[in-house]
Design a protein around this motif. Structure first.
Motif, PDB file in Angstrom:
ATOM      1  N   SER A   9       0.843  -1.338   0.109  1.00 24.28           N
ATOM      2  CA  SER A   9       0.112  -0.045  -0.017  1.00 24.28           C
ATOM      3  C   SER A   9       0.766   1.321   0.063  1.00 24.28           C
TER       4      SER A   9
ATOM      5  N   ARG B 189       0.936   4.042  -2.981  1.00 26.17           N
ATOM      6  CA  ARG B 189       0.714   5.277  -2.444  1.00 26.17           C
ATOM      7  C   ARG B 189       1.714   6.389  -2.879  1.00 26.17           C
TER       8      ARG B 189
ATOM      9  N   GLU C 266       1.484   7.066  -6.457  1.00 29.66           N
ATOM     10  CA  GLU C 266       0.335   8.015  -6.708  1.00 29.66           C
ATOM     11  C   GLU C 266       0.489   9.566  -6.255  1.00 29.66           C
TER      12      GLU C 266
ATOM     13  N   PRO D 184      -4.459   8.762  -8.709  1.00 33.52           N
ATOM     14  CA  PRO D 184      -4.605   7.324  -8.684  1.00 33.52           C
ATOM     15  C   PRO D 184      -4.161   6.278  -9.852  1.00 33.52           C
TER      16      PRO D 184
ATOM     17  N   ARG E 148      -9.433   0.492  -6.411  1.00 31.62           N
ATOM     18  CA  ARG E 148      -9.509  -0.403  -5.462  1.00 31.62           C
ATOM     19  C   ARG E 148     -10.841  -0.974  -5.276  1.00 31.62           C
TER      20      ARG E 148
ATOM     21  N   THR F 129      -6.318   2.395 -13.675  1.00 32.84           N
ATOM     22  CA  THR F 129      -6.730   3.693 -13.960  1.00 32.84           C
ATOM     23  C   THR F 129      -5.862   4.144 -15.285  1.00 32.84           C
TER      24      THR F 129
END
Length: 292
Positions: free
Chosen positions: A35, A39, A42, A48, A52, A59
């Protein structure tokens, strides 16, 4: 802009494994570490990279990154081939293809390049595989569409012939007067999934549409001939797959004069990378009979 390779590897693992949890197991990390790496990507890129959901979806930004990651893997393998002291691992190539290609010729192509690369296969209808290539989820695809995707080449593989088969007993029971509209309505078909476009195309001369007849669905194309032999249903399969059973009399062709052909194309990213080029050569070799 330099991106951390570990962050890109985390993104690839999430896509290929389908979840953060499975990605963590694949990379021997905690789910929290995965994660954090996603992150970080991103935050660096300002948007993003994955949706999720179940399963995880890329994306538009994530699609660009994942395609970049796959291309880097291939180029690294190309460098390692020229500089063996780098001792890089085999690259992993993600490929979208239809179940019938997997059940007939694709394993022959894989056998030719087994020492050069690893593959992740996405099995789906040949009418939609090119979408995965456009979205950046795969580097190569077997498709029924001949128009090359932007940034890709498209080689004509040939025309795959399909035939409708059933056991002799099944044919005698349901098709005593041959292939008629009423016979197809009364019989049960075996299909890979609902809304089988190829089956409906085959049945078009009998003016049948989806819902006019009963179907079994079985997402295992390599078992279709066995299902026909056991008298479970009639089915439409590649001639390559059914030829032995036809020759031995275990199945009969319902419409031997009305075989249907599907033109197939091999789409692949336009990259100067030996593993992908070698795979392309193996694919063309394995399908040579389709072009004769």
């Amino acid at each position: 802009m330099q991106l951390d390779p570990k962050h890109l590897a985390a993104l690839a693992a999430v896509v290929e494994q389908g979840s953060f949890e499975q990605a963590a197991r694949w990379l021997n990390l905690t789910q929290g570490s995965i994660s954090l790496r996603i992150r970080a990507l991103e935050e660096r890129l300002g948007g993003p990279v994955v949706v999720r959901s179940q399963p995880i979806r890329l994306t538009e930004l994530g699609q660009v990154l994942y395609r970049h990651y796959q291309e880097l893997q291939l180029l690294s393998a190309e460098l390692a081939a020229r500089l063996p002291q780098l001792n890089d691992e085999r690259p992993r190539i993600r490929i979208a293809l239809n179940a019938d290609s997997l059940a007939t010729w694709f394993l022959d192509a894989m056998a030719e390049v087994k020492e050069q690369l690893l593959v992740d296969l996405l099995v789906m209808d040949q009418d939609i595989t090119h979408e995965k290539l456009k979205d950046g989820e795969v580097l190569a695809a077997v498709s029924a569409f001949g128009q090359p995707v932007q940034g890709c080449n498209a080689n004509f593989l040939g025309a795959m012939p399909y035939t409708a088969i059933a056991s002799p007993e099944y044919a005698a029971e349901y098709f005593p007067e041959g292939p008629t509209t009423e016979a197809f309505k009364a019989a049960t078909a075996m299909v890979y999934g609902h809304h089988d476009n190829l089956l409906l195309q085959f049945l078009n001369p009998w003016q049948l549409k989806d819902g006019d007849f009963a179907v079994h669905t079985m997402p295992a194309a390599q078992s279709f001939v066995d299902a026909a032999i056991k008298g479970l249903a009639w089915t439409l399969v590649p001639v390559w797959q059914a030829q032995e059973a036809i020759d031995s009399g275990r199945v009969v062709e319902l419409t031997p004069k009305d075989r249907i052909k599907v033109r197939l194309y091999w789409h692949y990213r336009r990259l100067d990378a030996s593993p992908l080029q070698s795979l392309t050569e193996a694919v063309m070799k394995a399908t040579a009979a389709l072009r004769n």
